[in-house]
Each structure stands twice: as C-alpha cells, then as structure tokens.
Design an enzyme around this catalytic site. Structure first.
Site, PDB file in Angstrom:
ATOM      1  N   HIS A   1       0.128   3.757 -10.298  1.00 13.73           N
ATOM      2  CA  HIS A   1      -0.778   4.118  -9.187  1.00 13.73           C
ATOM      3  C   HIS A   1       0.010   4.934  -8.144  1.00 13.73           C
ATOM      4  O   HIS A   1       0.295   4.468  -7.041  1.00 13.73           O
ATOM      5  CB  HIS A   1      -1.329   2.832  -8.576  1.00 13.73           C
ATOM      6  CG  HIS A   1      -2.571   2.985  -7.764  1.00 13.73           C
ATOM      7  ND1 HIS A   1      -2.797   4.074  -6.949  1.00 13.73           N
ATOM      8  CD2 HIS A   1      -3.646   2.182  -7.626  1.00 13.73           C
ATOM      9  CE1 HIS A   1      -3.964   3.918  -6.338  1.00 13.73           C
ATOM     10  NE2 HIS A   1      -4.502   2.772  -6.736  1.00 13.73           N
TER      11      HIS A   1
ATOM     12  N   GLU B   1      -2.435   9.553 -10.949  1.00 11.18           N
ATOM     13  CA  GLU B   1      -1.938   8.364 -11.626  1.00 11.18           C
ATOM     14  C   GLU B   1      -1.993   8.495 -13.149  1.00 11.18           C
ATOM     15  O   GLU B   1      -3.079   8.486 -13.732  1.00 11.18           O
ATOM     16  CB  GLU B   1      -2.788   7.163 -11.203  1.00 11.18           C
ATOM     17  CG  GLU B   1      -3.005   7.077  -9.701  1.00 11.18           C
ATOM     18  CD  GLU B   1      -4.077   6.062  -9.331  1.00 11.18           C
ATOM     19  OE1 GLU B   1      -4.201   5.048 -10.050  1.00 11.18           O
ATOM     20  OE2 GLU B   1      -4.789   6.267  -8.333  1.00 11.18           O
TER      21      GLU B   1
ATOM     22  N   ARG C   1       0.843  -1.205   0.000  1.00 10.80           N
ATOM     23  CA  ARG C   1       0.000   0.000   0.000  1.00 10.80           C
ATOM     24  C   ARG C   1       0.874   1.250   0.000  1.00 10.80           C
ATOM     25  O   ARG C   1       1.378   1.682   1.026  1.00 10.80           O
ATOM     26  CB  ARG C   1      -0.911  -0.007   1.219  1.00 10.80           C
ATOM     27  CG  ARG C   1      -1.741   1.257   1.399  1.00 10.80           C
ATOM     28  CD  ARG C   1      -2.823   1.397   0.357  1.00 10.80           C
ATOM     29  NE  ARG C   1      -3.826   0.347   0.474  1.00 10.80           N
ATOM     30  CZ  ARG C   1      -4.807   0.145  -0.407  1.00 10.80           C
ATOM     31  NH1 ARG C   1      -4.904   0.920  -1.473  1.00 10.80           N
ATOM     32  NH2 ARG C   1      -5.667  -0.842  -0.233  1.00 10.80           N
TER      33      ARG C   1
END
Length: 327
Positions: free
Chosen positions: A178, A282, A77
């Site tokens: 991302h 992104e 993450r």
C-alpha cells in the site's frame, strides 16, 4: 543482530553502507538502512512497514501523515503498509488484513535469496501467526520480508509467503504493497503505464471500466484497481521534476488511491489538506486469489526508483529511464 547488519564485504573508502536497529520517538523499534551514496530507508518492526525512504539530498520520497499514530493497534498512516492476508474488507478479517498491525521479528536465518552481490544494505523480517490470528484466519504461514537499498538508492521489497499448514489444507489470500508516495501537488501528477487497461472502480460499486485517458491525472477522489498492469509504471511529478518508476513482479494488479478532501476530513490520522501531497500506487494481487498448497511459497517483489526528470506529456520513455537498472 545478524539479519539486520550489512554484508561482511569491506566498506567503500568514502562511505560505508550500514544497518542500525533503533527506536522511534514513541518507542517502536525500527531498522535504519543507509546506502553508501547517502540514500536511506527506515522499516518499523511494527507492521514490517517501511516509513521512510530518502534520497542522497535528504528529500523524503514516501508520504507519512503528520497525524499518523505510531501506537498499536492502529496501523501507521503512510509509508508502505503491507496488506495481507487480504486487501480490502471481506469476511471477519480486519480491513487490509492483520500483517500491517502486528509486530514482526528479525529473521535470523532466512532462506537463500537470488544472489545480487551489489546489494549489501538490507534487513530481513519474519511474521508468523499468533494464537489470536489463527482464530480469525486458521492457517499456519511464514511471511518473510526483505527490505533492501540497492546501490544508487532503489528501494526493493521482496515478500515470500509459505503455507506451513500440517493438516494438508491449502489457503488463499490477496495482497498489496500500500505504497504512499510523496508528491508536490496531486493535481500536477501524471501516472503513465495504466492507460487502456480495465479497472474496477471502488467508488462505483466495483463496476468494471476501461481507462480512456492517455495518462492518469487527478481532479477528485480516486480508488481504482487496474487489472493485469504492466511491470513498469511511471509517476511523474512536474513541480519537483521527479519521476518515480515502480517495477513489480508477481503482482499483476495496481491500485491507485487518493481520498481527496471530503474523505480526508473524516480520517483522524490524516490532515485535512494532506491528500494534496500523497498518492498511493500499489502493486497488488487482488482480482485473483493466490492459492498455496502446504509447502508452497509465493513471492511478490516491488522496486521503486526516483529519477530526476522534466518530462512533459508523452515524452516519458520508460526504457530509457530504466536503462542500466537491473530488476
């Protein structure tokens, strides 16, 4: 390690660039890039994922959750996960594809890249499908990734994906870097460069709207896909007096995402209050599929700069910010 060593050019007298292969606290292998002026970056072989980018003062510029799980098969993450062969959720593929939770290899023999003799600090990785991958996405490919630090600290990611099917089949995919940026306070952030664009709102059944504001600001959860976004976008952090300049090539769309408070509390690998200190902007190819015939190659490139600034609303001049920086 041939692919993860710096150029054979002689080091600068005061300090040399370096590329080191090491392991993180959980035993996952990573490559640490150090640029001669003091900037650094780290990329994990797990996911081919950049998990750190620090300036010459040691300030971390990417967000990684304090609860991030550095253990397969969970994706990490934060940092810059790579979404391939899909962004989002479609069909029988896992969310955002499988590239972000596979082990990549060092690419010992990458094809030639466009020559930029100023860039001496980089690592080359490669991902090929496993037997399990071929069961869920039955296509042969080579995904090459170069992570580089330019002189002055710019972080550059270049992805090259080639169709290596031998049966004559084309394949199609979507893609995104991302990118989790570290910010002081999400409510104080402005994003400039996306105004007046059309976008799909993932929080409103993917309905299409047109952005009305003179800049993007944040007061609630956001999950939007901006279409045909410009090649340069600025993310302005007033409190830190820092502007991130994101440049992209081969990636027509831009996703903007922050989960806000309610969704954060339902994410086991994100702290309840951490949404305040992150913003995902992104570069992506989402709206239109990228299709490759056997032997064809696609390239998508992102460059991130972090420049000191005290810009107020309307005073950002991207051309001035980017003056002298080569893309």
């Amino acid at each position: 390690m041939a692919a993860a060593t710096s150029s054979s050019s002689p080091p600068t007298p005061q300090r040399s660039s370096s590329v080191e292969r090491t392991k993180g606290p959980t035993g996952l292998e990573k490559i640490v890039l150090r640029e001669a002026r003091g900037w650094s970056a780290e990329v994990h072989l797990y996911g081919g994922q950049v998990t750190s980018w620090k300036n010459d003062h040691g300030d971390e510029l990417l967000f990684v959750s304090s609860k991030a799980i550095f253990k397969p098969p969970k994706a990490i993450r934060g940092g810059i996960p790579i979404c391939f062969p899909q962004f989002g959720t479609q069909g029988n593929l896992e969310k955002h594809g499988f590239a972000r939770n596979r082990f990549w290899a060092i690419d010992d023999n990458p094809p030639p890249f466009p020559v930029n003799t100023a860039i001496k600090t980089f690592a080359d990785l490669i991902l090929k499908p496993s037997e399990e991958d071929l069961k869920v996405w039955p296509h042969s490919f080579e995904f090459r990734l170069r992570v580089a630090l330019a002189p002055g600290g710019d972080l550059i990611l270049t992805s090259r994906i080639r169709n290596t099917n031998i049966d004559g089949r084309t394949f199609s995919f979507t893609f995104a870097y991302h990118t989790y940026l570290s910010v002081s306070d999400i409510s104080e952030i402005r994003v400039e460069g996306l105004e007046t664009l059309d976008y799909f709102d993932n929080l409103n059944e993917k309905e299409r709207f047109t952005e009305q504001g003179d800049a993007i600001v944040f007061e609630a959860e956001v999950d939007k896909i901006y279409l045909d976004a410009p090649s340069k976008i600025a993310i302005i952090d007033h409190e830190k007096k820092r502007t991130y300049v994101l440049r992209k090539d081969g990636l027509p769309d831009t996703v903007v995402w922050n989960p806000w408070d309610k969704k954060s509390k339902n994410m086991q690998d994100l702290g309840d209050e951490e949404y305040k200190h992150m913003l995902c902007v992104e570069p992506a190819a989402v709206e239109k599929l990228i299709t490759l015939k056997p032997g064809e190659e696609w390239k998508g490139r992102m460059e991130l700069s972090a420049v000191p600034s005290s810009y107020c609303s309307g005073q950002l001049d991207p051309e001035k910010v980017l003056q002298g920086l080569e893309f």
